[in-house]
Design an enzyme around this catalytic site. Structure first.
Site, mmCIF file in Angstrom:
data_model
loop_
_atom_site.group_PDB
_atom_site.id
_atom_site.type_symbol
_atom_site.label_atom_id
_atom_site.label_comp_id
_atom_site.label_asym_id
_atom_site.label_seq_id
_atom_site.Cartn_x
_atom_site.Cartn_y
_atom_site.Cartn_z
ATOM 1 N N SER A 180 -1.334 2.603 -2.888
ATOM 2 C CA SER A 180 -0.376 1.762 -2.970
ATOM 3 C C SER A 180 0.485 1.823 -3.983
ATOM 4 O O SER A 180 1.310 3.018 -3.650
ATOM 5 C CB SER A 180 -1.073 0.232 -3.178
ATOM 6 O OG SER A 180 -0.334 -0.783 -3.234
ATOM 7 N N ASP A 234 -2.079 -2.208 7.826
ATOM 8 C CA ASP A 234 -1.695 -2.510 6.413
ATOM 9 C C ASP A 234 -0.943 -3.814 6.026
ATOM 10 O O ASP A 234 0.119 -3.581 6.528
ATOM 11 C CB ASP A 234 -1.502 -1.097 5.657
ATOM 12 C CG ASP A 234 -1.578 -1.300 4.246
ATOM 13 O OD1 ASP A 234 -1.336 -2.579 3.658
ATOM 14 O OD2 ASP A 234 -1.903 -0.353 3.626
ATOM 15 N N HIS A 290 -5.563 -2.752 3.456
ATOM 16 C CA HIS A 290 -4.867 -2.033 2.545
ATOM 17 C C HIS A 290 -5.778 -0.978 1.759
ATOM 18 O O HIS A 290 -6.585 -1.323 0.901
ATOM 19 C CB HIS A 290 -4.421 -3.038 1.682
ATOM 20 C CG HIS A 290 -3.208 -2.583 0.533
ATOM 21 N ND1 HIS A 290 -2.234 -1.623 0.897
ATOM 22 C CD2 HIS A 290 -3.096 -2.651 -0.968
ATOM 23 C CE1 HIS A 290 -1.685 -1.469 -0.216
ATOM 24 N NE2 HIS A 290 -2.346 -1.861 -1.183
#
Length: 492
Positions: free
Chosen positions: A210, A431, A459
């Protein structure tokens, strides 16, 4: 009506967001320090907590340390800050260190690594697993902004959100003014190179998730010759504007909610017999919180916290049942599960205090861009979000960066890793927080990126438990074999 003050999302893995009791990492425990490669003095960790927020039992396999870095890299001999590090030593023939950033900006690697260790057990046979609190986060000169975050995370529509945003920025300057100009991803990338040297590695082996993909991409841009084996999972495109990010992420979460609703109905859902009914039920629940928050002990599940409680379980397919169960209970008057989900997002601890996650997030995001949206511009963005996914809309919120006391620059938006070793970039088709298109654009920006596509939900492709993704990453990290161009992995 209550709304969250913060107008953009924190990008975190499902593992991040667990609090600590605030004690510094690496506090001596009376036991002798372990022998180590590099210049870090490692010792037993104290002050760590488990996923339940309670003190974790000491673990001899987990060690903590620190590295001193310049507060201002333009003044390398001036003031320094200590970065908190954590390490789990390799169980087999050691290849070196593998440094993790699990997301944020604002997530604590010191808190997350012990809870994530089982997911990376295969890599831990050959690597020391290492993580850290980036500058401005928790033990590494964590950003503090005074008062209770409850007031800032839950702004009434009839309150002046921009006034509260200004007061928040002023409180940050008062409590952390010395550090505020020196957080941000460019400085954190320079810190990463200090960590690489301190653990004794010629090349940085890195696993970023991320926001961690942004940090890794900036590192590779600044230090291409020092890139070792790099994996960037759930890629973020740093070139997007506030508006683009808000709309793209709203679209991602809307799709994730639709997928949740379809899955829920397929398994006899408590919230409705069709996906449309599920959506209507949750929206009705949220609307009710606008005028009548649910009492949960001495607290309330308000609309703003309700928003976060819906978003949080959408990050991972494995946590979708918590949304169904929490919403069903809330419809019967019990908002405790949803409030717990919201607290995991904001970093609220069982004692009512907060980690620095949300304050660090704000500080890093504002420094990482020259954009300073006004309250009017923020309201326009909110209207566009409302059209896509109303649950993310933030009426009454202010424009925090417009009042931020530290200058922002666009240096962290410039990505070009020409000259680096191949960098594996992973993007998930389902995602919600870092949509697949960002993996495509980041791969292109890097110039040395190799894209792996995950067809599933959630995610964090590696954390999804996909055997295909894990096999591709582990093979690359352990042998150096780069996945083939255009590689893809099916949904679980």
């Amino acid at each position: 009506m209550k709304k969250t003050l913060f107008t953009f999302l924190v990008c975190v893995t499902a593992l991040a967001g667990c609090g600590t009791d605030g004690e510094p990492a690496g506090k001596p425990s009376g036991k002798p320090a372990a022998q180590s490669t590099g210049t870090v003095t490692w010792s037993a960790c104290t002050g760590l907590t488990g996923a339940d927020g309670k003190p974790a039992a000491p673990d001899p396999a987990v060690e903590c340390g620190k590295v001193a870095v310049p507060l201002d890299y333009a003044k390398p001999t001036g003031d320094t800050i200590d970065l908190a590090l954590i390490r789990i030593k390799a169980t087999g023939d050691r290849l070196g260190s593998l440094v993790f950033n699990f997301g944020g900006p604002g997530g604590s690697g010191v808190d997350t690594l012990p809870m994530a260790r089982q997911m990376f057990a295969g890599l831990g046979t050959r690597y020391d697993l290492v993580s850290f609190d980036p500058r401005g986060v928790e033990r590494s000169a964590g950003i503090k902004c005074g008062g209770e975050l409850d007031k800032l995370l839950d702004v009434s529509a009839d309150e002046d959100g921009d006034k509260l945003a200004k007061e928040f920025a002023t409180a940050c300057e008062k409590d952390s003014g010395k550090v505020l100009p020196h957080v941000g991803t460019v400085n954190a990338a320079q810190d990463l190179d200090r960590i690489r040297a301190a653990v004794g590695d010629e090349k940085l082996n890195y696993f970023g998730m991320s926001y961690g993909t942004h940090l890794g991409a900036v590192y590779a841009t600044k230090f291409p010759a020092n890139v070792g084996r790099f994996v960037l999972d759930s890629a973020y495109d740093p070139t997007v504007t506030f508006e683009e990010r808000a709309v793209i992420q709203a679209t991602g979460f809307a799709k994730a909610f639709d997928a949740f609703a379809e899955s829920c109905v397929a398994q006899s859902c408590e919230l409705g017999k069709t996906p449309d009914e599920v959506e209507q039920t949750v929206e009705k629940l949220m609307d009710g919180l606008k005028t009548k928050p649910l009492k949960v002990g001495d607290r309330e599940l308000t609309y703003g916290l309700g928003q976060l409680s819906v978003i949080t379980p959408l990050y991972a397919k494995a946590t979708w049942p918590m949304l169904e169960q929490g919403a069903a209970a809330a419809l019967k008057g019990d908002g405790s599960t949803l409030l717990t989900l919201a607290d995991s997002y904001t970093g609220r601890k069982p004692d009512g205090t907060y980690s620095t996650m949300m304050t660090s997030l704000q500080a890093i995001n504002c420094v990482d861009t020259a954009e300073r949206p006004t309250a009017a511009e923020t309201a326009e963005i909110n209207e566009k979000v409302k059209e896509v996914f109303p649950i993310l809309a933030s009426d009454g919120s202010g424009a925090v960066c417009a009042h931020w006391p530290a200058k922002g620059t666009d240096e962290a938006k410039k990505i070009d890793a020409t000259g680096s070793a191949p960098i594996v970039v992973i993007g998930g088709k389902g995602d919600p927080a870092t949509p697949y298109q960002w993996a495509l654009t980041l791969t292109e920006q890097l110039k040395t990126g190799v894209l792996v596509t995950y067809e599933g939900e959630g995610h964090g492709a590696y954390l999804s438990g996909s055997s295909c993704v894990m096999r591709a990453v582990d093979t690359y990290m352990l042998t150096g074999k780069v996945p083939g161009a255009g590689s893809s992995c099916p949904a679980n």
